[in-house]
Scaffold this motif. Sequence first.
Motif, short mmCIF file in Angstrom:
data_model
loop_
_atom_site.label_atom_id
_atom_site.label_comp_id
_atom_site.label_asym_id
_atom_site.label_seq_id
_atom_site.Cartn_x
_atom_site.Cartn_y
_atom_site.Cartn_z
N LEU A 89 -40.88 27.34 64.86
CA LEU A 89 -42.25 26.84 64.70
C LEU A 89 -42.36 25.99 63.44
O LEU A 89 -43.10 24.99 63.42
CB LEU A 89 -43.23 28.01 64.64
CG LEU A 89 -43.34 28.88 65.90
CD1 LEU A 89 -44.32 30.02 65.69
CD2 LEU A 89 -43.76 28.04 67.10
N GLU A 90 -41.63 26.37 62.39
CA GLU A 90 -41.65 25.60 61.15
C GLU A 90 -40.94 24.26 61.31
O GLU A 90 -41.21 23.31 60.56
CB GLU A 90 -40.96 26.39 60.02
CG GLU A 90 -41.71 27.63 59.57
CD GLU A 90 -43.02 27.31 58.88
OE1 GLU A 90 -43.14 26.19 58.32
OE2 GLU A 90 -43.93 28.15 58.93
N SER A 91 -40.07 24.17 62.30
CA SER A 91 -39.28 22.93 62.46
C SER A 91 -40.04 21.82 63.17
O SER A 91 -39.54 20.70 63.29
CB SER A 91 -37.98 23.23 63.22
OG SER A 91 -38.23 23.53 64.58
N GLY A 92 -41.24 22.11 63.64
CA GLY A 92 -42.08 21.08 64.25
C GLY A 92 -41.45 20.45 65.47
O GLY A 92 -41.01 21.13 66.40
N ASP A 93 -41.36 19.11 65.47
CA ASP A 93 -40.84 18.38 66.63
C ASP A 93 -39.34 18.59 66.84
O ASP A 93 -38.81 18.19 67.88
CB ASP A 93 -41.13 16.88 66.48
CG ASP A 93 -42.62 16.58 66.62
OD1 ASP A 93 -43.33 17.41 67.20
OD2 ASP A 93 -43.06 15.51 66.14
N LYS A 94 -38.66 19.18 65.86
CA LYS A 94 -37.24 19.48 66.06
C LYS A 94 -37.06 20.54 67.15
O LYS A 94 -35.99 20.64 67.76
CB LYS A 94 -36.61 20.00 64.75
CG LYS A 94 -36.66 19.02 63.60
CD LYS A 94 -35.74 17.84 63.81
CE LYS A 94 -35.75 16.93 62.58
NZ LYS A 94 -34.94 15.70 62.80
N PHE A 95 -38.12 21.33 67.36
CA PHE A 95 -38.10 22.31 68.46
C PHE A 95 -38.62 21.61 69.70
O PHE A 95 -39.83 21.55 69.95
CB PHE A 95 -38.94 23.53 68.10
CG PHE A 95 -38.91 24.62 69.13
CD1 PHE A 95 -37.70 25.12 69.62
CD2 PHE A 95 -40.09 25.18 69.62
CE1 PHE A 95 -37.67 26.12 70.57
CE2 PHE A 95 -40.07 26.19 70.57
CZ PHE A 95 -38.85 26.65 71.03
N ASP A 96 -37.71 21.04 70.47
CA ASP A 96 -38.04 20.18 71.60
C ASP A 96 -38.11 21.00 72.89
O ASP A 96 -37.09 21.45 73.40
CB ASP A 96 -36.98 19.07 71.73
CG ASP A 96 -37.30 18.08 72.83
OD1 ASP A 96 -38.40 18.18 73.42
OD2 ASP A 96 -36.46 17.22 73.11
N LEU A 97 -39.31 21.14 73.41
CA LEU A 97 -39.49 21.94 74.63
C LEU A 97 -38.90 21.29 75.86
O LEU A 97 -38.69 21.95 76.89
CB LEU A 97 -40.98 22.22 74.86
CG LEU A 97 -41.54 23.47 74.19
CD1 LEU A 97 -41.50 23.35 72.68
CD2 LEU A 97 -42.96 23.74 74.64
N ASN A 98 -38.63 19.99 75.79
CA ASN A 98 -38.03 19.31 76.94
C ASN A 98 -36.51 19.51 77.01
O ASN A 98 -35.88 19.16 78.00
CB ASN A 98 -38.35 17.81 76.88
CG ASN A 98 -39.83 17.55 77.07
OD1 ASN A 98 -40.46 18.13 77.95
ND2 ASN A 98 -40.40 16.70 76.24
#
Length: 307
Positions: A89-98
């Motif tokens: 969650l802290e990594s923002g867009d680095k956590f790519d749900l796609n």
Amino acid sequence: MQKTLQGGQPSAQPFIANIKDSEQMLQIHALKNLNKMIDYAWHEIADSLQRVEELAEDQQFPERALASSVASKVYYYLEEYDESLRLALESGDKFDLNDKSQYVEKLINECIDQYIKLKQELMDKKLPGADGQIPAAVPKEIDPKMEVVIDKMFKRCFNDNKYKHVIGIALESRRLDMVKAAIEQSGDQMEENLGYTFNLAQQIVNKKEFRTEVLRLLLLIYQNRNDSGNFDYYKIAKCQFYLQKPEGTASLLEKLVKSEESYLDAYQIAFDICDKEVQAFQSKVVECLNAKLPQYQEEAETLQRIQ
């Protein structure tokens, strides 16, 4: 010469050494490479996990999100999923749900489970208990970053036409807005999803107050439909009974009995009301229908005079 691991992959040790350096450019370069090799070198990186987390928490470090992502993946392989999710969650867009990897799918499921638990606690806080009192304990607030991930997950489901998946999660997490959106955007599956939501509300929604809100929403969607699709009139009648709306049931019967295609549904619903519903509800439906008899008698007399 660079060290290699068993299997021939390069060792992460040179890059681990670089993240301990004081030069930011070297640290960032090292993190980017560690991120690429993490699937097979996570056990090496785990020994320096504290340093990676220090970079993730350093407000002056320009690649905090990348450091959070690397640390999250290491915790995932260590099977410490709460920490893994927190850092994801802290990594923002680095956590790519796609990116439909096992790592992403596992953390999405963890996120959904935590989100459902927190949403239910927050809603239950606002509702009186069996003794009529509002619970005094204040549940934990939901991290806005978690809300962002959940909304992205819903968006992914909409893009994949997984409307039932949205409905199930939305009902458990008390997200009426998502229940409504999933039903209304499901096109040819709309009637099927209305029925699915009705059945699911009876099975998994254990709070009467929220179940009432769900059925009220379903009834509103049924009433606002302007297409010519097949309507499940039996479920409409059941919603009306649960919500104690005998006037609506009377209007429904009146509408159906006038239709050449649906008048038999009116008889079946009337039989069900007599067989299953309480006397007070039956009496009110009859009262509403009797109130309209003079109008129909007058129309019939007018037609006789014309003929």
